[in-house]
Design a protein around this motif. Structure first.
Motif, PDB file in Angstrom:
ATOM      1  N   LYS A   1      -6.063   0.524 -11.583  1.00 50.36           N
ATOM      2  CA  LYS A   1      -5.086   1.133 -10.670  1.00 50.36           C
ATOM      3  C   LYS A   1      -4.958   0.330  -9.384  1.00 50.36           C
ATOM      4  N   ALA A   2      -6.075  -0.153  -8.860  1.00 47.87           N
ATOM      5  CA  ALA A   2      -6.036  -0.965  -7.635  1.00 47.87           C
ATOM      6  C   ALA A   2      -5.275  -2.264  -7.876  1.00 47.87           C
ATOM      7  N   SER A   3      -5.495  -2.893  -9.015  1.00 51.60           N
ATOM      8  CA  SER A   3      -4.774  -4.130  -9.350  1.00 51.60           C
ATOM      9  C   SER A   3      -3.280  -3.884  -9.446  1.00 51.60           C
ATOM     10  N   ILE A   4      -2.895  -2.778 -10.069  1.00 53.02           N
ATOM     11  CA  ILE A   4      -1.474  -2.443 -10.208  1.00 53.02           C
ATOM     12  C   ILE A   4      -0.848  -2.231  -8.834  1.00 53.02           C
ATOM     13  N   LYS A   5      -1.543  -1.523  -7.958  1.00 49.92           N
ATOM     14  CA  LYS A   5      -1.007  -1.283  -6.615  1.00 49.92           C
ATOM     15  C   LYS A   5      -0.862  -2.579  -5.834  1.00 49.92           C
ATOM     16  N   VAL A   6      -1.843  -3.464  -5.955  1.00 42.91           N
ATOM     17  CA  VAL A   6      -1.762  -4.762  -5.274  1.00 42.91           C
ATOM     18  C   VAL A   6      -0.578  -5.551  -5.813  1.00 42.91           C
ATOM     19  N   ASN A   7      -0.419  -5.591  -7.128  1.00 40.52           N
ATOM     20  CA  ASN A   7       0.710  -6.320  -7.728  1.00 40.52           C
ATOM     21  C   ASN A   7       2.043  -5.746  -7.278  1.00 40.52           C
ATOM     22  N   ARG A   8       2.139  -4.444  -7.215  1.00 46.15           N
ATOM     23  CA  ARG A   8       3.370  -3.782  -6.782  1.00 46.15           C
ATOM     24  C   ARG A   8       3.707  -4.182  -5.342  1.00 46.15           C
ATOM     25  N   GLU A   9       2.702  -4.186  -4.480  1.00 53.09           N
ATOM     26  CA  GLU A   9       2.905  -4.568  -3.081  1.00 53.09           C
ATOM     27  C   GLU A   9       3.317  -6.036  -2.966  1.00 53.09           C
ATOM     28  N   LEU A  10       2.685  -6.897  -3.754  1.00 50.89           N
ATOM     29  CA  LEU A  10       3.046  -8.318  -3.707  1.00 50.89           C
ATOM     30  C   LEU A  10       4.469  -8.539  -4.200  1.00 50.89           C
ATOM     31  N   LEU A  11       4.872  -7.838  -5.255  1.00 51.39           N
ATOM     32  CA  LEU A  11       6.250  -7.969  -5.736  1.00 51.39           C
ATOM     33  C   LEU A  11       7.251  -7.552  -4.663  1.00 51.39           C
ATOM     34  N   GLU A  12       6.939  -6.467  -3.994  1.00 50.73           N
ATOM     35  CA  GLU A  12       7.825  -6.015  -2.919  1.00 50.73           C
ATOM     36  C   GLU A  12       7.848  -7.024  -1.774  1.00 50.73           C
ATOM     37  N   LEU A  13       6.694  -7.583  -1.431  1.00 50.32           N
ATOM     38  CA  LEU A  13       6.628  -8.615  -0.396  1.00 50.32           C
ATOM     39  C   LEU A  13       7.476  -9.824  -0.787  1.00 50.32           C
ATOM     40  N   TYR A  14       7.313 -10.303  -2.026  1.00 48.59           N
ATOM     41  CA  TYR A  14       8.071 -11.476  -2.483  1.00 48.59           C
ATOM     42  C   TYR A  14       9.572 -11.199  -2.500  1.00 48.59           C
ATOM     43  N   TRP A  15       9.949  -9.977  -2.874  1.00 47.14           N
ATOM     44  CA  TRP A  15      11.363  -9.595  -2.871  1.00 47.14           C
ATOM     45  C   TRP A  15      11.929  -9.709  -1.456  1.00 47.14           C
ATOM     46  N   HIS A  16      11.216  -9.145  -0.495  1.00 41.79           N
ATOM     47  CA  HIS A  16      11.705  -9.152   0.889  1.00 41.79           C
ATOM     48  C   HIS A  16      11.675 -10.555   1.500  1.00 41.79           C
ATOM     49  N   ILE A  17      10.697 -11.365   1.122  1.00 43.89           N
ATOM     50  CA  ILE A  17      10.701 -12.751   1.594  1.00 43.89           C
ATOM     51  C   ILE A  17      11.922 -13.475   1.038  1.00 43.89           C
ATOM     52  N   GLY A  18      12.219 -13.269  -0.241  1.00 42.19           N
ATOM     53  CA  GLY A  18      13.418 -13.871  -0.842  1.00 42.19           C
ATOM     54  C   GLY A  18      14.683 -13.417  -0.127  1.00 42.19           C
ATOM     55  N   GLU A  19      14.758 -12.137   0.178  1.00 44.61           N
ATOM     56  CA  GLU A  19      15.906 -11.585   0.905  1.00 44.61           C
ATOM     57  C   GLU A  19      16.027 -12.217   2.285  1.00 44.61           C
ATOM     58  N   ASP A  20      14.911 -12.325   2.994  1.00 45.33           N
ATOM     59  CA  ASP A  20      14.921 -12.932   4.326  1.00 45.33           C
ATOM     60  C   ASP A  20      15.363 -14.382   4.278  1.00 45.33           C
ATOM     61  N   ILE A  21      14.876 -15.126   3.292  1.00 40.55           N
ATOM     62  CA  ILE A  21      15.265 -16.536   3.159  1.00 40.55           C
ATOM     63  C   ILE A  21      16.767 -16.652   2.951  1.00 40.55           C
ATOM     64  N   VAL A  22      17.292 -15.849   2.027  1.00 43.79           N
ATOM     65  CA  VAL A  22      18.739 -15.887   1.747  1.00 43.79           C
ATOM     66  C   VAL A  22      19.531 -15.574   3.012  1.00 43.79           C
ATOM     67  N   ASN A  23      19.151 -14.519   3.705  1.00 42.76           N
ATOM     68  CA  ASN A  23      19.885 -14.119   4.910  1.00 42.76           C
ATOM     69  C   ASN A  23      19.766 -15.142   6.028  1.00 42.76           C
ATOM     70  N   ARG A  24      18.585 -15.698   6.227  1.00 42.63           N
ATOM     71  CA  ARG A  24      18.398 -16.700   7.289  1.00 42.63           C
ATOM     72  C   ARG A  24      19.168 -17.969   6.983  1.00 42.63           C
ATOM     73  N   GLN A  25      19.167 -18.382   5.729  1.00 34.03           N
ATOM     74  CA  GLN A  25      19.893 -19.602   5.389  1.00 34.03           C
ATOM     75  C   GLN A  25      21.403 -19.391   5.454  1.00 34.03           C
ATOM     76  N   LYS A  26      21.823 -18.161   5.234  1.00 32.46           N
ATOM     77  CA  LYS A  26      23.252 -17.861   5.285  1.00 32.46           C
ATOM     78  C   LYS A  26      23.762 -17.802   6.723  1.00 32.46           C
ATOM     79  N   HIS A  27      22.952 -17.275   7.639  1.00 26.56           N
ATOM     80  CA  HIS A  27      23.409 -16.979   8.991  1.00 26.56           C
ATOM     81  C   HIS A  27      22.781 -17.839  10.085  1.00 26.56           C
ATOM     82  N   SER A  28      22.187 -18.963   9.716  1.00 22.25           N
ATOM     83  CA  SER A  28      21.579 -19.809  10.743  1.00 22.25           C
ATOM     84  C   SER A  28      21.732 -21.278  10.375  1.00 22.25           C
ATOM     85  N   LYS A  29      21.200 -22.106  11.214  1.00 23.17           N
ATOM     86  CA  LYS A  29      21.254 -23.542  10.982  1.00 23.17           C
ATOM     87  C   LYS A  29      20.067 -24.012  10.154  1.00 23.17           C
ATOM     88  N   TRP A  30      19.245 -23.109   9.693  1.00 22.13           N
ATOM     89  CA  TRP A  30      18.027 -23.456   8.964  1.00 22.13           C
ATOM     90  C   TRP A  30      18.323 -23.691   7.493  1.00 22.13           C
TER      91      TRP A  30
END
Length: 137
Positions: free
Chosen positions: A35-64
């Motif tokens: 159960k602990a492993s599943i919760k950690v994996n779930r949190e990491l997936l959510e983290l990776y999703w939001h990092i991907g979202e942030d990258i897309v948005n930053r690259q779309k709306h900035s000079k980066w």
């Protein structure tokens, strides 16, 4: 311990009842580990999703544009040296994963609609306006 005094060992007789009980304890420990492993994996997936979202948005709306992922990888690995997953390739994969699923999910005007994704209990969410609003476990 005082000189001349020996510690007496207490003998414990292992019975069938004890074996059954300790087997149950071991099963509970294993289940908690899973159960602990599943919760950690779930949190990491959510983290990776939001990092991907942030990258897309930053690259779309900035000079980066070029070099962002390389620099981001360097900075994250420096700050989190014991954590894997922040190579430039992995950051590109996070961005690709976010782009793919936000385009693949078509809310098509449905409000408060969930779209199941992959194995498990992952869902994309369509908000009250029918627009894609993210995902949840």
């Amino acid at each position: 311990m005082k000189a001349g005094i020996k510690k007496q060992e207490v003998k414990f007789i292992v019975t069938d009842e004890y074996r059954e009980w300790i087997a149950l304890i071991k099963d509970r420990i294993r289940n908690s580990q899973i159960k602990a492993s599943i919760k950690v994996n779930r949190e990491l997936l959510e983290l990776y999703w939001h990092i991907g979202e942030d990258i897309v948005n930053r690259q779309k709306h900035s000079k980066w544009r070029e070099g962002l992922l390389r620099q981001m990888s360097i900075d994250l690995k420096k700050t989190f040296p014991d954590m894997a997953g922040f190579s430039e390739t992995n950051l590109k994969t996070m961005r690709l994963w976010y782009r793919f699923y936000t385009k693949a999910v078509n809310c098509s005007g449905r409000s408060n609609y969930t779209v199941p994704v992959g194995a498990g209990n992952r869902f994309f969410l369509c908000g009250a306006s029918g627009a894609f609003t993210g995902w949840r476990a």
